[in-house]
Design a protein around this motif. Structure first.
Motif, mmCIF file in Angstrom:
data_model
loop_
_atom_site.group_PDB
_atom_site.id
_atom_site.type_symbol
_atom_site.label_atom_id
_atom_site.label_comp_id
_atom_site.label_asym_id
_atom_site.label_seq_id
_atom_site.Cartn_x
_atom_site.Cartn_y
_atom_site.Cartn_z
ATOM 1 N N ARG A 94 6.889 -5.367 2.248
ATOM 2 C CA ARG A 94 5.648 -4.360 2.227
ATOM 3 C C ARG A 94 4.876 -5.101 3.158
ATOM 4 N NH1 ARG A 94 8.586 -1.692 0.252
ATOM 5 N NH2 ARG A 94 8.793 -0.431 -1.736
ATOM 6 N N GLU A 95 3.926 -4.364 3.802
ATOM 7 C CA GLU A 95 2.953 -4.675 4.725
ATOM 8 C C GLU A 95 1.608 -5.383 3.675
ATOM 9 O OE1 GLU A 95 2.665 -4.754 7.910
ATOM 10 O OE2 GLU A 95 4.657 -3.997 8.247
ATOM 11 N N ASN A 96 1.463 -4.695 2.667
ATOM 12 C CA ASN A 96 0.613 -5.071 1.661
ATOM 13 C C ASN A 96 -0.493 -5.521 2.209
ATOM 14 O OD1 ASN A 96 0.018 -6.178 -0.956
ATOM 15 N ND2 ASN A 96 0.661 -8.146 -0.520
ATOM 16 N N PRO A 97 -1.195 -4.453 2.781
ATOM 17 C CA PRO A 97 -2.489 -4.715 3.462
ATOM 18 C C PRO A 97 -3.656 -5.077 2.662
ATOM 19 C CG PRO A 97 -2.206 -2.405 3.469
ATOM 20 C CD PRO A 97 -0.878 -2.870 2.802
ATOM 21 N N ALA A 98 -4.466 -5.993 3.141
ATOM 22 C CA ALA A 98 -5.807 -5.941 2.539
ATOM 23 C C ALA A 98 -6.673 -5.166 3.485
ATOM 24 C CB ALA A 98 -6.131 -7.357 2.751
ATOM 25 N N GLY A 99 -7.252 -4.140 2.898
ATOM 26 C CA GLY A 99 -7.908 -3.232 3.592
ATOM 27 C C GLY A 99 -7.437 -1.882 3.594
ATOM 28 N N LEU A 100 -7.393 -0.945 4.736
ATOM 29 C CA LEU A 100 -7.041 0.397 4.735
ATOM 30 C C LEU A 100 -5.378 0.294 4.271
ATOM 31 C CD1 LEU A 100 -7.776 3.384 5.033
ATOM 32 C CD2 LEU A 100 -6.905 3.250 7.305
ATOM 33 N N SER A 101 -5.103 1.203 3.198
ATOM 34 C CA SER A 101 -3.923 1.464 2.695
ATOM 35 C C SER A 101 -3.320 2.586 2.575
ATOM 36 C CB SER A 101 -3.454 0.743 1.214
ATOM 37 O OG SER A 101 -2.227 1.059 0.740
ATOM 38 N N ARG A 102 -2.131 3.400 3.037
ATOM 39 C CA ARG A 102 -1.702 4.655 3.012
ATOM 40 C C ARG A 102 -0.805 4.426 1.868
ATOM 41 N NH1 ARG A 102 -3.404 6.963 7.950
ATOM 42 N NH2 ARG A 102 -3.964 5.410 9.383
ATOM 43 N N GLU A 103 -0.850 5.512 0.594
ATOM 44 C CA GLU A 103 -0.132 5.367 -0.275
ATOM 45 C C GLU A 103 0.232 6.494 -1.107
ATOM 46 O OE1 GLU A 103 -3.739 3.247 -3.049
ATOM 47 O OE2 GLU A 103 -2.448 2.050 -1.663
ATOM 48 N N VAL B 285 -9.439 -3.360 -0.697
ATOM 49 C CA VAL B 285 -10.404 -4.600 -0.819
ATOM 50 C C VAL B 285 -11.784 -4.053 -1.524
ATOM 51 C CG1 VAL B 285 -11.902 -6.396 0.260
ATOM 52 C CG2 VAL B 285 -9.627 -6.191 1.138
ATOM 53 N N THR B 286 -12.117 -2.794 -1.344
ATOM 54 C CA THR B 286 -13.467 -2.202 -1.807
ATOM 55 C C THR B 286 -13.321 -1.046 -2.847
ATOM 56 O OG1 THR B 286 -13.574 -0.374 -0.140
ATOM 57 C CG2 THR B 286 -14.568 -2.629 0.355
ATOM 58 N N HIS B 287 -11.911 -0.706 -2.941
ATOM 59 C CA HIS B 287 -11.440 0.411 -3.630
ATOM 60 C C HIS B 287 -11.890 1.727 -3.191
ATOM 61 C CE1 HIS B 287 -10.232 -2.294 -7.329
ATOM 62 N NE2 HIS B 287 -9.286 -2.325 -6.213
ATOM 63 N N ASP B 288 -12.378 1.911 -2.127
ATOM 64 C CA ASP B 288 -13.101 3.105 -1.716
ATOM 65 C C ASP B 288 -11.616 4.043 -1.310
ATOM 66 O OD1 ASP B 288 -15.541 2.351 -1.652
ATOM 67 O OD2 ASP B 288 -15.881 1.783 0.446
ATOM 68 N N ILE B 289 -12.174 5.313 -1.820
ATOM 69 C CA ILE B 289 -10.804 6.227 -1.651
ATOM 70 C C ILE B 289 -11.580 7.201 -0.251
ATOM 71 C CG2 ILE B 289 -9.926 8.490 -2.256
ATOM 72 C CD1 ILE B 289 -9.227 5.860 -4.024
ATOM 73 N N ARG B 290 -10.701 7.014 0.722
ATOM 74 C CA ARG B 290 -11.143 7.525 2.124
ATOM 75 C C ARG B 290 -10.767 8.800 2.326
ATOM 76 N NH1 ARG B 290 -10.915 3.287 5.897
ATOM 77 N NH2 ARG B 290 -12.063 1.544 4.982
#
Lengths: 417, 84
Positions: free
Chosen positions: B41-50, B69-74
């Motif tokens: 997994r890339e396991n990103p800290a930041g923007l994640s596409r899922e 990191v922020t739990h913002d839904i973009r």
């Protein structure tokens, strides 16, 4: 710095002005034999055992923040050896044995309290599973007792035994299980490592891992470049980011696990109790707070805080199990970042880059593993062979499918554990 | 954290289940690509596409852009419309 009763008395009478720091605060040297990335419990334990067991002291521990400021200082402090599968079983058994002599080894009071751990069962099927687990523990040489409801009621009279949905039929009792003072574990290992000559370097973030011809040559940090023959990544929670510095991708997803502490109460819960149906576990700290937690939030996160649905779920599980705690006020909560592997078991192994070592994937079980993990990684770093207790924690088990340690029997796939 | 389902509007997190990182499924037989697809997994800290599913609502599978990191839904889109 050392403690004794006379000193405590003297300092108490003179305003506690004479205490010094527990460990040295050295400047990083240009080169070390071994660099450990991560000054949490596992990293500090590795440094301690490298010095104690192998006489290797030309070692540095590099910590981005302050020592013990991550999950080792914020967890539910449970120490146990009740694993079922070969691979895990011998490792946690060994780790518990190290816990039992830890205070002597460190000359430090980590408040390890073997107050006993109860895994409750609520159905016939669960009883069968718990009997099987108990037999595995006994075969491993550890302690396990099956208690029926009558025996359990004598020990834990405050549970809701006749709950309509989850009646309590008994428990697996693991008397050597218990808790420890988590911060003291980090401090004790840090002092022990520092006293033996290991450099503990705080506020030192690793920003790059240098390789040459497929072998590690050192690390780049916010406090300058440091050369090293061997580098160990011991940064559970952030393993993916640090491994990416060496061009690696790991079989790890980072998830958030919440824990909670109530206001201090008089002694009421003497042991560690785990609810068999709601994924809830609770003990009482020596300070009096009820310390409890539940399941992951079940989405990847680095936020170090969770969301309310899981909070609600944990509180509901607690109330279902022991309604007496309903009036206690929760003081604080914490979301720790867990390195979740596909099978729910950890990795202590050499990385596919020469001289690079991994200690990661501790899922939500890292605290009890601190001494065992440090001991096993130190052995691997010193001898390039896995320690007998940790031969199962291979990185390639996911690729080959051999030796997977899926304690829950859910399948070796992300998001199932 | 609340997700805005394209069919149902903004709803409570309890209605949704995380379904894993968006990855490209490899072709052919078992090999390193399949191993990477299943385990690494890339396991990103930041923007994640899922992927998420609105399993307690309309049951649709959704593509979500979320900051870990922020739990913002973009962004939230139905899977049929491709990557957000």
């Amino acid at each position: 710095m050392r403690f004794n009763a006379l000193r405590v008395l003297k300092e108490g009478l003179t305003g506690n002005r004479g205490w010094g720091p527990h460990w040295r605060d050295p400047e990083p040297k240009p080169a070390y034999d071994i660099v450990i990335i991560g000054g949490g419990g596992h990293g500090l334990a590795t440094a301690f055992y490298l010095a104690k067991e192998h006489g290797l002291t030309n070692v540095a521990v590099l910590e981005k923040g302050y020592l013990g400021g991550g999950n080792v200082g914020r967890n539910t402090t449970i120490v146990r050896a009740n694993y079922f599968l070969p691979g895990n079983s011998e490792f946690y058994s060994h780790s518990l044995k190290l816990w039992e002599t830890l205070e002597d080894d460190l000359n430090y009071n980590v408040m390890h309290s073997q107050r006993g751990l109860f895994n409750l069962y609520h159905s016939d099927g669960q009883r069968d599973a718990i009997v099987r687990r108990g037999n595995a523990m006994i075969n491993q040489g550890d302690d396990a007792f099956l208690l029926d409801r009558a025996a359990l009621e004598k020990k834990l009279p405050f549970l809701d035994y006749d709950n309509g949905r989850f009646p309590i039929h008994g428990a697996l009792y693991h008397p050597r299980g218990g808790t420890a003072r988590h911060d003291a574990v980090a401090w004790g290992f840090a002092r022990g490592a520092s006293d033996r000559g290991v450099d503990l370097i705080q506020n030192c973030e690793v920003t790059g891992i240098d390789t040459e011809g497929g072998a590690v040559t050192g690390v780049q940090t916010t406090r300058g470049a440091i050369r090293a023959r061997k580098v160990a990544i011991v940064t559970a929670g952030r393993s993916g980011q640090v491994a990416a510095l060496a061009g690696l991708r790991l079989p790890i997803e980072s998830h958030v696990l919440q824990a909670f502490v109530t206001e201090g109460l008089k002694p009421v819960i003497d042991n560690v109790i785990t609810f068999g149906m709601g994924h809830f576990y609770i003990s009482q700290s020596d300070k009096g707070g009820l310390v409890f937690g539940g399941d992951l939030d079940f989405y990847p996160s680095y936020a170090q805080r969770g969301n309310l649905p899981t909070v609600e779920h944990v509180m509901e599980a607690g109330m279902t199990l022991m309604p007496m705690i309903g009036r206690a006020k929760v003081l604080r909560s914490w979301g720790g970042i867990m390195d979740m592997t596909p099978d729910g078991s950890p990795i202590i192994d050499r990385a596919p880059v020469d001289g690079l070592y991994l200690d990661c994937g501790w899922c939500y079980g890292g605290f009890k593993a601190v001494p065992g993990s440090g001991f096993a990684l130190a052995h691997l770093l010193a001898t390039d062979r896995p320690h007998d207790s940790a031969t199962g924690f291979r990185l390639d088990r996911f690729t080959t499918g051999r030796g997977l340690m899926d304690e829950e029997g859910k399948g070796a796939q992300h998001n199932l554990h | 954290m609340r997700l805005t389902c394209p069919h149902c509007g903004e709803r409570d997190l309890r209605e949704f289940t995380f379904g894993g990182a968006t990855l490209t499924r490899p072709e052919g037989d078992w090999g390193p690509d399949w191993d990477a697809y299943i385990h690494l997994r890339e396991n990103p800290a930041g923007l994640s596409r899922e992927y998420w599913t609105h399993d307690m609502g309309c049951a649709a599978w959704l593509l979500v852009e979320r900051d870990t990191v922020t739990h913002d839904i973009r962004a939230v889109r139905p899977v049929g419309e491709g990557a957000p």
